[in-house]
Write a protein that holds these residues in place. Structure first.
Motif: not given
Length: 221
Positions: A173-198
């Motif tokens: 059940k995707m409540g506020h906490i679950e959504k925030a955690a999943a979004n944090a993972l997406l943000s982490e993966k995008m920042e990782k991609a940015r770091g690899e590009l750099n």
């Protein structure tokens, strides 16, 4: 739909690749089947830049206000993109998006929700659409980073990170906490991609990268 997409693609392909040159890094990660491309958003032409460097048909999510733009308005949905009424529960648009993914197609989302007009090196807060569609359809997400804003005749860099899934959230059940955690993972993966590009730029284009960093450090002061 596909015919119109490729017709428009063929018309903009050469002009945009000449006027706004870009090097795509990690082409092997460009999805060829059902997937969500999650990309940072710096300029209005970001969707075109992504499209002209990808020979597979892509489906974009665009704001409904574009429907009022002469000529462009009718073409956007006819070419396979989905117009969404921002700030509302656009049920019809959600159904179209889910069908695109369930039909094994590629969807492009700019999860920041709007263009980043401030620091191009930092992500804005991410909306939850990308992670919810990924969980609902079991689609992997491919994080993509556009290095800087596009300028005429200046080469830009587009980096495709490694795809990942949110299978751990399937059935929850995707409540506020679950959504925030999943979004944090997406943000982490995008920042990782940015770091690899750099890191790629440091190794392959050291003078350009050093100049870019020096310029932005001076602007921050």
């Amino acid at each position: 739909m596909a015919f119109l997409y490729y017709l428009v693609w063929s018309l903009v392909f050469l002009p945009f690749r000449l006027l706004f040159p870009a090097k795509v890094i990690n082409k092997k990660n460009i999805p060829q089947k059902r997937s969500i491309i999650a990309c940072n958003h710096l300029a209005l032409i970001d969707p075109v830049i992504i499209a002209v460097h990808t020979r597979r048909m892509l489906h974009f999510i665009a704001k409904k206000e574009l429907q009022r733009v002469p000529v462009l308005g009718p073409i956007i949905p006819a070419a396979g993109s989905v117009l969404v009424e921002r700030g509302t529960a656009d049920v019809a648009a959600v159904k179209k998006i889910l069908k695109i993914l369930k039909d094994d197609k590629v969807l492009v989302i700019f999860p920041e929700g709007t263009r980043n007009k401030q620091d191009e090196g930092e992500m804005q807060e991410l909306k939850s659409g990308a992670i919810m569609f990924a969980i609902k359809t079991g689609s992997p997400i491919t994080p993509v980073i556009i290095w800087r804003r596009h300028k005429l005749f200046r080469r830009n860099y587009v980096y495709y990170g490694r795809p990942f899934t949110l299978d751990a959230y399937k059935g929850l059940k995707m409540g506020h906490i679950e959504k925030a955690a999943a979004n944090a993972l997406l943000s982490e993966k995008m920042e990782k991609a940015r770091g690899e590009l750099n890191e790629w730029l440091k190794a392959k284009r050291p003078r350009l990268y050093k100049s870019y960093c020096a310029k932005h450090s001076a602007e921050e002061k």
